[in-house]
Write an enzyme that holds these catalytic residues in place. Structure first.
Site, short mmCIF file in Angstrom:
data_model
loop_
_atom_site.label_atom_id
_atom_site.label_comp_id
_atom_site.label_asym_id
_atom_site.label_seq_id
_atom_site.Cartn_x
_atom_site.Cartn_y
_atom_site.Cartn_z
CG ASP A 7 6.63 3.28 -3.48
OD1 ASP A 7 7.78 2.82 -2.88
OD2 ASP A 7 6.08 2.89 -4.51
CD GLU A 9 6.44 3.11 -8.88
OE1 GLU A 9 7.40 2.65 -9.50
OE2 GLU A 9 6.30 2.20 -7.81
CG ASP A 52 13.68 -0.38 -20.77
OD1 ASP A 52 12.93 -1.05 -21.56
OD2 ASP A 52 14.94 -0.22 -20.95
CG HIS A 57 6.04 2.96 -13.46
ND1 HIS A 57 5.47 3.58 -14.60
CD2 HIS A 57 7.27 3.70 -13.23
CE1 HIS A 57 6.58 4.16 -15.05
NE2 HIS A 57 7.52 4.46 -14.72
CG HIS A 150 6.78 -2.42 -8.84
ND1 HIS A 150 7.18 -2.63 -7.69
CD2 HIS A 150 7.16 -3.60 -9.56
CE1 HIS A 150 7.73 -3.83 -7.45
NE2 HIS A 150 7.95 -4.11 -8.88
CG ASP A 155 4.73 -1.14 -4.85
OD1 ASP A 155 3.93 -1.88 -4.97
OD2 ASP A 155 5.88 -0.83 -5.51
#
Length: 239
Positions: A7, A9, A52, A57, A150, A155
């Protein structure tokens, strides 16, 4: 069978518009179970992180200012992934950013055939239903209690549990290997399972059993069936 759950970010949605990868998390699976080996790092994106994105995260500019750049971690990441298939949810998103970072430093890309998309697996299994990672965690009763934001590694851990369920569920934890299963061939007898430790007491009297044998000998022409169950018709009392 070795697989890597991955995963990422990022600062946004599209590396082609200037967004960059800022975190990578990987979980190693062996035969669909986590081995305990993980890989995780923050990455300095050489740009500011939009508010945003931080709200999703929790990663701020301050957290990544001293982090290594992707070129500095690519050898470690490559060594961890090896030649294993790469499992990701909505894999095209993660693949776009990984491919972009690899291409920036002229590094060979991960072959497209090695990517496995759990979103596509879920859509086939649950057509028309919500199939986000959160929705799948709720469907499979995978706890989200430890996740405030997140994060790539957390994740990846959640996705590893979801992937196990999508591939057959927790019954895969059962050990059904040939080394632990003994086949029994031929007729099933008491000897095949071991003698009963405490034999059951007879429910009939001796007189009732004698009367039953007399009935069988007098009325049945074919004694072989009953003899197969241990009834000696020759020793039955005369009718």
């Amino acid at each position: 069978m070795r697989e890597i759950v991955l995963d990422t970010e990022t600062t946004g949605f599209d590396p082609k518009t200037g967004d960059r990868l800022i975190e990578v998390g990987c979980i190693e699976l062996m035969d669909l179970l986590p081995t305990g080996r993980t890989y995780h790092t923050l990455v300095n994106p050489d740009r500011l992180i939009p508010p945003d994105a931080t709200r999703v995260h929790g990663i701020t500019d301050d957290k990544v200012k001293d982090a290594p750049r992707f070129a500095d971690i690519v050898k470690e990441l490559d060594a961890f992934i090896g030649d294993a298939p790469v499992i990701a949810h909505n894999a095209q998103f993660d693949r776009n950013f990984i491919d972009f970072e690899y291409a920036r430093i002229a590094h060979p890309l991960i072959d497209g055939s090695r990517w496995i998309d759990t979103l596509q697996l879920a859509q086939k299994k649950f057509p028309g239903m919500p199939n986000s990672l959160d929705a799948l965690c709720k469907r499979f009763k995978v706890s989200l209690a430890d996740r405030t934001f997140h994060g790539a590694l957390i994740d990846a851990r959640l996705l590893a549990e979801v992937y196990l369920e999508l591939r057959g569920g927790k019954e895969r934890r059962l050990d059904l290997s040939s080394a632990r299963v003994t086949a029994v061939s031929g007729p099933v007898t008491a000897a095949a399972h071991g003698a009963r430790p405490r034999p059951l007491a007879a429910r009939s009297t001796e007189a009732e059993r004698a009367a039953h044998l007399e009935f069988l000998k007098a009325t049945l022409k074919d004694h072989t069936l009953w003899e197969g169950y241990g009834l000696d018709m020759e020793k039955a009392p005369a009718a």
